[in-house]
Design a protein around this motif. Structure first.
Motif, PDB file in Angstrom:
ATOM      1  N   MET A   1       0.820  -1.203   0.000  1.00 33.00           N
ATOM      2  CA  MET A   1       0.000   0.000   0.000  1.00 33.00           C
ATOM      3  C   MET A   1       0.861   1.263   0.000  1.00 33.00           C
ATOM      4  SD  MET A   1      -3.063  -1.293   2.557  1.00 33.00           S
ATOM      5  CE  MET A   1      -3.802   0.296   2.675  1.00 33.00           C
ATOM      6  N   LEU A   2       2.062   1.174   0.538  1.00 35.55           N
ATOM      7  CA  LEU A   2       2.944   2.336   0.559  1.00 35.55           C
ATOM      8  C   LEU A   2       3.696   2.526  -0.746  1.00 35.55           C
ATOM      9  CD1 LEU A   2       4.497   2.019   4.129  1.00 35.55           C
ATOM     10  CD2 LEU A   2       2.772   3.645   3.373  1.00 35.55           C
ATOM     11  N   GLY A   3       3.706   1.498  -1.586  1.00 38.17           N
ATOM     12  CA  GLY A   3       4.400   1.586  -2.863  1.00 38.17           C
ATOM     13  C   GLY A   3       5.841   1.123  -2.823  1.00 38.17           C
ATOM     14  N   CYS A   4       6.195   0.330  -1.820  1.00 44.31           N
ATOM     15  CA  CYS A   4       7.562  -0.191  -1.717  1.00 44.31           C
ATOM     16  C   CYS A   4       7.829  -1.171  -2.852  1.00 44.31           C
ATOM     17  CB  CYS A   4       7.762  -0.920  -0.387  1.00 44.31           C
ATOM     18  SG  CYS A   4       7.553   0.119   1.062  1.00 44.31           S
ATOM     19  N   GLU A   5       9.022  -1.102  -3.398  1.00 43.83           N
ATOM     20  CA  GLU A   5       9.416  -2.029  -4.453  1.00 43.83           C
ATOM     21  C   GLU A   5       9.599  -3.421  -3.864  1.00 43.83           C
ATOM     22  OE1 GLU A   5      13.108  -2.568  -7.595  1.00 43.83           O
ATOM     23  OE2 GLU A   5      12.719  -0.585  -6.736  1.00 43.83           O
ATOM     24  N   LEU A   6       9.219  -4.430  -4.625  1.00 43.77           N
ATOM     25  CA  LEU A   6       9.341  -5.815  -4.181  1.00 43.77           C
ATOM     26  C   LEU A   6      10.450  -6.524  -4.944  1.00 43.77           C
ATOM     27  CD1 LEU A   6       5.569  -6.841  -4.037  1.00 43.77           C
ATOM     28  CD2 LEU A   6       6.996  -5.948  -2.185  1.00 43.77           C
ATOM     29  N   THR A   7      10.984  -7.579  -4.338  1.00 46.28           N
ATOM     30  CA  THR A   7      11.978  -8.415  -4.994  1.00 46.28           C
ATOM     31  C   THR A   7      11.269  -9.439  -5.874  1.00 46.28           C
ATOM     32  OG1 THR A   7      12.009 -10.099  -3.268  1.00 46.28           O
ATOM     33  CG2 THR A   7      13.512  -8.217  -2.981  1.00 46.28           C
ATOM     34  N   GLU A   8      12.029 -10.217  -6.611  1.00 45.62           N
ATOM     35  CA  GLU A   8      11.445 -11.280  -7.434  1.00 45.62           C
ATOM     36  C   GLU A   8      10.713 -12.317  -6.596  1.00 45.62           C
ATOM     37  OE1 GLU A   8      14.365 -13.047  -9.998  1.00 45.62           O
ATOM     38  OE2 GLU A   8      14.833 -11.140 -10.957  1.00 45.62           O
ATOM     39  N   GLY A  10       8.925 -11.602  -4.004  1.00 48.72           N
ATOM     40  CA  GLY A  10       7.744 -10.980  -3.411  1.00 48.72           C
ATOM     41  C   GLY A  10       7.991 -10.352  -2.055  1.00 48.72           C
ATOM     42  N   LEU A  11       9.257 -10.254  -1.662  1.00 48.69           N
ATOM     43  CA  LEU A  11       9.612  -9.603  -0.398  1.00 48.69           C
ATOM     44  C   LEU A  11       9.828  -8.115  -0.637  1.00 48.69           C
ATOM     45  CD1 LEU A  11      12.212 -12.267   0.724  1.00 48.69           C
ATOM     46  CD2 LEU A  11       9.879 -12.018   1.582  1.00 48.69           C
ATOM     47  N   ILE A  12       9.746  -7.333   0.411  1.00 49.20           N
ATOM     48  CA  ILE A  12       9.996  -5.901   0.276  1.00 49.20           C
ATOM     49  C   ILE A  12      11.498  -5.687   0.090  1.00 49.20           C
ATOM     50  CG2 ILE A  12       9.826  -3.648   1.382  1.00 49.20           C
ATOM     51  CD1 ILE A  12       7.341  -4.694   2.852  1.00 49.20           C
ATOM     52  N   LYS A  13      11.853  -4.942  -0.940  1.00 54.00           N
ATOM     53  CA  LYS A  13      13.263  -4.682  -1.246  1.00 54.00           C
ATOM     54  C   LYS A  13      13.830  -3.679  -0.238  1.00 54.00           C
ATOM     55  CE  LYS A  13      16.262  -3.332  -5.038  1.00 54.00           C
ATOM     56  NZ  LYS A  13      16.296  -2.916  -6.458  1.00 54.00           N
ATOM     57  N   VAL A  14      14.963  -4.038   0.377  1.00 50.45           N
ATOM     58  CA  VAL A  14      15.609  -3.163   1.357  1.00 50.45           C
ATOM     59  C   VAL A  14      17.099  -3.045   1.048  1.00 50.45           C
ATOM     60  CG1 VAL A  14      13.994  -3.648   3.232  1.00 50.45           C
ATOM     61  CG2 VAL A  14      15.995  -5.084   2.964  1.00 50.45           C
ATOM     62  N   ASP A  15      17.702  -1.977   1.570  1.00 46.97           N
ATOM     63  CA  ASP A  15      19.153  -1.833   1.470  1.00 46.97           C
ATOM     64  C   ASP A  15      19.799  -2.414   2.716  1.00 46.97           C
ATOM     65  OD1 ASP A  15      18.895   0.071   3.522  1.00 46.97           O
ATOM     66  OD2 ASP A  15      19.339   1.774   2.243  1.00 46.97           O
ATOM     67  N   VAL A  25      10.938   4.879   5.132  1.00 46.32           N
ATOM     68  CA  VAL A  25      10.159   3.684   5.456  1.00 46.32           C
ATOM     69  C   VAL A  25      11.126   2.515   5.575  1.00 46.32           C
ATOM     70  CG1 VAL A  25       8.373   2.069   4.696  1.00 46.32           C
ATOM     71  CG2 VAL A  25       8.088   4.521   4.303  1.00 46.32           C
ATOM     72  N   PHE A  26      11.094   1.859   6.724  1.00 44.03           N
ATOM     73  CA  PHE A  26      11.934   0.701   7.003  1.00 44.03           C
ATOM     74  C   PHE A  26      11.048  -0.531   7.115  1.00 44.03           C
ATOM     75  CE2 PHE A  26      14.148   4.332   8.677  1.00 44.03           C
ATOM     76  CZ  PHE A  26      15.488   4.075   8.461  1.00 44.03           C
ATOM     77  N   THR A  27      11.637  -1.697   6.971  1.00 41.44           N
ATOM     78  CA  THR A  27      10.906  -2.933   7.224  1.00 41.44           C
ATOM     79  C   THR A  27      11.872  -3.976   7.778  1.00 41.44           C
ATOM     80  OG1 THR A  27       9.315  -4.498   6.332  1.00 41.44           O
ATOM     81  CG2 THR A  27      11.178  -3.941   4.930  1.00 41.44           C
ATOM     82  N   CYS A  28      11.324  -5.003   8.379  1.00 42.06           N
ATOM     83  CA  CYS A  28      12.175  -6.020   8.985  1.00 42.06           C
ATOM     84  C   CYS A  28      11.442  -7.357   9.051  1.00 42.06           C
ATOM     85  CB  CYS A  28      12.596  -5.588  10.384  1.00 42.06           C
ATOM     86  SG  CYS A  28      11.225  -5.272  11.505  1.00 42.06           S
ATOM     87  N   GLY A  29      12.150  -8.368   9.494  1.00 35.63           N
ATOM     88  CA  GLY A  29      11.542  -9.680   9.694  1.00 35.63           C
ATOM     89  C   GLY A  29      11.107 -10.344   8.409  1.00 35.63           C
ATOM     90  N   ASP A  30       9.978 -11.029   8.464  1.00 35.78           N
ATOM     91  CA  ASP A  30       9.473 -11.831   7.348  1.00 35.78           C
ATOM     92  C   ASP A  30       9.153 -11.013   6.105  1.00 35.78           C
ATOM     93  OD1 ASP A  30       9.680 -13.865   9.153  1.00 35.78           O
ATOM     94  OD2 ASP A  30       7.533 -14.250   9.314  1.00 35.78           O
ATOM     95  N   THR A  31       8.913  -9.728   6.243  1.00 31.78           N
ATOM     96  CA  THR A  31       8.542  -8.915   5.089  1.00 31.78           C
ATOM     97  C   THR A  31       9.717  -8.653   4.158  1.00 31.78           C
ATOM     98  OG1 THR A  31       8.942  -6.823   6.239  1.00 31.78           O
ATOM     99  CG2 THR A  31       6.702  -7.738   6.349  1.00 31.78           C
ATOM    100  N   ALA A  32      10.946  -8.763   4.695  1.00 30.66           N
ATOM    101  CA  ALA A  32      12.121  -8.420   3.905  1.00 30.66           C
ATOM    102  C   ALA A  32      13.137  -9.554   3.774  1.00 30.66           C
ATOM    103  CB  ALA A  32      12.814  -7.204   4.523  1.00 30.66           C
TER     104      ALA A  32
END
Length: 61
Positions: A1-8, A10-15, A25-32
């Protein structure tokens, strides 16, 4: 919903600092991470808390 880019996978792409492709916007755990474990969620959650705290201490209100 926030528009975060996803990986192939289906996880949220993070640096390396758990930042997403959406500003402040940060994310952690199972989402990334494909590693589904409580230990990983706690570790990355703690790290994200430190990163968010760092950003807030540098913010000028």
């Amino acid at each position: 919903m926030l528009g975060c880019e996803l990986t192939e996978q289906g996880l949220i792409k993070v640096d390396m600092f758990q930042k997403t492709t959406v500003a402040d916007v940060f994310t952690c755990g199972d989402t990334a991470s494909p590693m589904r474990s409580v230990a990983n969620a706690v570790a990355t959650g703690s790290f994200v808390g430190a990163m968010a705290n760092n950003i807030m201490t540098e913010e000028e209100f």
